[in-house]
Design an enzyme around this catalytic site. Structure first.
Site, PDB file in Angstrom:
ATOM      1  N   GLU A   1       0.850  -1.196   0.000  1.00 23.11           N
ATOM      2  CA  GLU A   1       0.000   0.000   0.000  1.00 23.11           C
ATOM      3  C   GLU A   1       0.884   1.243   0.000  1.00 23.11           C
ATOM      4  O   GLU A   1       1.929   1.263   0.670  1.00 23.11           O
ATOM      5  CB  GLU A   1      -0.919  -0.010   1.223  1.00 23.11           C
ATOM      6  CG  GLU A   1      -1.871  -1.204   1.185  1.00 23.11           C
ATOM      7  CD  GLU A   1      -2.857  -1.254   2.354  1.00 23.11           C
ATOM      8  OE1 GLU A   1      -2.775  -0.390   3.246  1.00 23.11           O
ATOM      9  OE2 GLU A   1      -3.709  -2.161   2.359  1.00 23.11           O
TER      10      GLU A   1
ATOM     11  N   HIS B   1      -7.920   1.032   1.639  1.00 29.17           N
ATOM     12  CA  HIS B   1      -7.849   0.612   3.055  1.00 29.17           C
ATOM     13  C   HIS B   1      -8.686   1.524   3.961  1.00 29.17           C
ATOM     14  O   HIS B   1      -8.190   2.075   4.947  1.00 29.17           O
ATOM     15  CB  HIS B   1      -6.395   0.572   3.533  1.00 29.17           C
ATOM     16  CG  HIS B   1      -6.198  -0.361   4.691  1.00 29.17           C
ATOM     17  ND1 HIS B   1      -5.053  -1.071   4.909  1.00 29.17           N
ATOM     18  CD2 HIS B   1      -7.028  -0.710   5.712  1.00 29.17           C
ATOM     19  CE1 HIS B   1      -5.162  -1.799   6.007  1.00 29.17           C
ATOM     20  NE2 HIS B   1      -6.368  -1.593   6.517  1.00 29.17           N
TER      21      HIS B   1
HETATM   22  P1  NAI Z   1     -10.532 -11.092  15.040  1.00 26.82           P
HETATM   23  O1  NAI Z   1      -9.201 -11.404  15.613  1.00 26.82           O
HETATM   24  O2  NAI Z   1     -11.660 -10.798  15.956  1.00 26.82           O
HETATM   25  O3  NAI Z   1     -10.993 -12.307  14.080  1.00 26.82           O
HETATM   26  C1  NAI Z   1     -10.141 -12.993  13.218  1.00 26.82           C
HETATM   27  C2  NAI Z   1     -10.675 -14.415  13.108  1.00 26.82           C
HETATM   28  O4  NAI Z   1     -10.000 -15.099  12.047  1.00 26.82           O
HETATM   29  C3  NAI Z   1     -10.446 -15.247  14.368  1.00 26.82           C
HETATM   30  O5  NAI Z   1     -11.673 -15.816  14.780  1.00 26.82           O
HETATM   31  C4  NAI Z   1      -9.429 -16.306  13.925  1.00 26.82           C
HETATM   32  O6  NAI Z   1      -9.597 -17.537  14.613  1.00 26.82           O
HETATM   33  C5  NAI Z   1      -9.773 -16.447  12.463  1.00 26.82           C
HETATM   34  N1  NAI Z   1      -8.701 -16.972  11.618  1.00 26.82           N
HETATM   35  C6  NAI Z   1      -7.392 -16.625  11.610  1.00 26.82           C
HETATM   36  N2  NAI Z   1      -6.733 -17.280  10.651  1.00 26.82           N
HETATM   37  C7  NAI Z   1      -7.652 -18.043  10.001  1.00 26.82           C
HETATM   38  C8  NAI Z   1      -7.583 -18.908   8.894  1.00 26.82           C
HETATM   39  N3  NAI Z   1      -6.441 -19.118   8.241  1.00 26.82           N
HETATM   40  N4  NAI Z   1      -8.726 -19.543   8.507  1.00 26.82           N
HETATM   41  C9  NAI Z   1      -9.894 -19.317   9.159  1.00 26.82           C
HETATM   42  N5  NAI Z   1     -10.012 -18.499  10.228  1.00 26.82           N
HETATM   43  C10 NAI Z   1      -8.901 -17.854  10.625  1.00 26.82           C
HETATM   44  O7  NAI Z   1     -10.289  -9.893  14.032  1.00 26.82           O
HETATM   45  P2  NAI Z   1     -11.352  -8.826  13.506  1.00 26.82           P
HETATM   46  O8  NAI Z   1     -11.429  -7.685  14.445  1.00 26.82           O
HETATM   47  O9  NAI Z   1     -12.600  -9.528  13.143  1.00 26.82           O
HETATM   48  O10 NAI Z   1     -10.598  -8.307  12.186  1.00 26.82           O
HETATM   49  C11 NAI Z   1     -10.462  -9.179  11.072  1.00 26.82           C
HETATM   50  C12 NAI Z   1      -9.442  -8.623  10.099  1.00 26.82           C
HETATM   51  O11 NAI Z   1      -9.903  -7.367   9.583  1.00 26.82           O
HETATM   52  C13 NAI Z   1      -8.074  -8.356  10.715  1.00 26.82           C
HETATM   53  O12 NAI Z   1      -7.069  -8.815   9.830  1.00 26.82           O
HETATM   54  C14 NAI Z   1      -8.019  -6.849  10.826  1.00 26.82           C
HETATM   55  O13 NAI Z   1      -6.702  -6.348  10.769  1.00 26.82           O
HETATM   56  C15 NAI Z   1      -8.828  -6.435   9.617  1.00 26.82           C
HETATM   57  N6  NAI Z   1      -9.381  -5.081   9.692  1.00 26.82           N
HETATM   58  C16 NAI Z   1      -9.399  -4.350   8.520  1.00 26.82           C
HETATM   59  C17 NAI Z   1      -9.896  -3.056   8.522  1.00 26.82           C
HETATM   60  C18 NAI Z   1      -9.916  -2.269   7.266  1.00 26.82           C
HETATM   61  O14 NAI Z   1      -9.850  -1.052   7.339  1.00 26.82           O
HETATM   62  N7  NAI Z   1     -10.054  -2.882   6.118  1.00 26.82           N
HETATM   63  C19 NAI Z   1     -10.388  -2.428   9.757  1.00 26.82           C
HETATM   64  C20 NAI Z   1     -10.436  -3.332  10.892  1.00 26.82           C
HETATM   65  C21 NAI Z   1      -9.922  -4.606  10.842  1.00 26.82           C
END
Ligand code: NAI
Length: 405
Positions: A265, A288
């Site tokens: 990015e 993003h």
């Molecule tokens: P979280 O930690 O609550 O959930 C992530 C989930 O993914 C967990 O339940 C974990 O067990 C699961 N997981 C991890 N690796 C996996 C795999 N290989 N296969 C299946 N499940 C898997 O995180 P949250 O808060 O839900 O955020 C999710 C993602 O979104 C993060 O990467 C975060 O950085 C990103 N994000 C992006 C934003 C944006 O601006 N686009 C803003 C906020 C978050």
């Protein structure tokens, strides 16, 4: 130091939301704000006497900054990530780190919902055509999302909230997560990603950024998706092979995609954006901004400021990024000691024998450990003498002792 006894100083950088300033001032802090990030030297020059430091993603809290921050109790990252902070050094010095892990969850989910509808309805094609003077009034290739099958990979904060909203729109929700998760509503858990990919019409990734997720979605996974299905990634850029995605869009195997995060990015606003996905009309790309709404910024401001104040005034560390999670309900008429120590056998027994030797009665106590650190909050009912505090502070395992009231 308790804000009730003397004003603690808070330094908030990078234009943190005014609600954070107002929240801290209301609780008696003297708040200084700076609209931009400070570099290491600037921060070192201003950190003396500061008990609470608030930053966003562009200020680095390095070992040198922490070494100069002799009065610092806690750092608030008014964002999600904490890579800009030397968290290990903060822990060694007993400085708590807090962030806002779910303040922008809803913002991401709403963008995902809007993109699923836009792609399913071919809104971007129609819009582009209209601007080029094309009146393409037809139903061909446009669908309702009601009844379509949504596959969520990663059922954490964002994935599970999306599950609820998608069901409200009439979608059938399937999910795959590597951890055990509570299934919400009528969602169905898939035993493997392969099973999910073979089942659903829309695949959306919401996994975290653990190193093992690098390139987790590439040629093989796209090939397993059902023909004509949609793909979304608003999680991390490095989890998807964009070259493979381009091939599957160009071949017509996938009907469209929405991508908010990219492996590379641009560093600054206005820098050129380079991507294998440029020029594909049925791929929605956003810079993003999944979590970037004014509501999320406000929530981050309130949430992190609340965590910082709670830590200073009660010692509670719930949701701290680095210290053991301990929350002891406050009671009146007691004095509270918080003791951060190296996690070795017998520390709690030693603390309690020091208190007993000085006839100090314990009214409440809670211990938590995390890796090499232990943290105990102790409420004592009787008066204490300064030598008790000095004795506890002088224990070889003590990292930091605070007396809160
Ligand atoms: P979280 O930690 O609550 O959930 C992530 C989930 O993914 C967990 O339940 C974990 O067990 C699961 N997981 C991890 N690796 C996996 C795999 N290989 N296969 C299946 N499940 C898997 O995180 P949250 O808060 O839900 O955020 C999710 C993602 O979104 C993060 O990467 C975060 O950085 C990103 N994000 C992006 C934003 C944006 O601006 N686009 C803003 C906020 C978050």
């Amino acid at each position: 130091m308790s804000p009730a006894s003397a004003p603690s100083r808070a330094l908030l950088l990078e234009g943190i939301h005014p609600d954070a300033v107002a929240g801290l001032e209301k609780n008696g802090y003297a708040v200084e704000t700076v609209a931009r990030a400070l570099d290491e030297d600037e921060l070192i020059a201003r950190i003396a006497g500061v008990e609470l430091l608030g930053i966003r993603s562009k200020t680095s809290v390095t070992e040198a900054v922490l070494a100069a921050a002799t009065d610092l109790l806690a750092v608030g990252a008014f964002c999600i990530g904490t890579n800009q902070i030397d968290v290990a050094s903060a822990s060694t010095r007993g400085v708590a780190v807090f962030n806002a892990p779910f303040s922008n969850t809803r913002s991401v989910v709403e963008l995902v919902v809007s993109e699923i509808i836009a792609l399913t309805r071919r809104l971007f094609d129609k819009n582009t055509g209209m601007h080029a003077g094309v009146w393409d009034k037809s139903a061909e290739g446009s669908h309702e999302v009601r009844g379509r099958r949504l596959g969520i990979v990663g059922y954490g904060n964002i994935g599970s909230q999306l599950s609820v909203l998608a069901e409200a729109l009439g979608m059938s929700v399937f999910f795959y997560d590597t951890s055990d998760k509570l299934t919400l509503g009528n969602a169905r858990r898939c035993g493997s990603m392969e099973e999910l990919l073979a089942t659903v019409d829309v695949v959306t990734l919401h996994v975290d950024g653990r190193p093992g997720n690098s390139d987790m979605f590439g040629e093989a996974e796209f090939a397993r998706m059902r023909p004509g299905s949609l793909f979304l990634n608003l999680s991390r850029g490095f989890v998807v092979d964009h070259g493979a995605l381009r091939r599957h869009i160009e071949s017509g195997h996938l009907a469209g995609a929405a991508i908010d995060v990219f492996p590379n990015e641009p560093k600054a606003r206005g820098d050129e954006f380079v991507s294998a996905l440029r020029g594909l009309p049925n791929v929605i790309m956003t810079p993003h901004i999944g979590g970037s709404t004014e509501e999320a910024q406000q929530d981050i401001g309130q949430f992190v400021a609340g965590k910082l104040h709670d830590f200073v005034s009660t010692g509670n560390t719930a949701l701290s990024v680095n210290l053991p999670a301990v929350s002891l309900t406050s009671q009146s008429g007691v004095h509270r000691l918080t003791h951060l120590h190296r996690n070795t056998p017998g520390v709690l027994a030693t603390i309690n024998s020091v208190l007993a030797d000085h006839d100090v009665n314990i009214e409440g106590q809670l211990l938590g450990t995390r890796g090499e650190l232990g943290y105990v909050i102790t409420d004592i009912g009787s008066q204490y003498t300064p030598d008790v505090i000095e004795k506890l502070r002088g224990l070889p395992t003590t990292v930091r002792l605070r007396l809160l009231s």
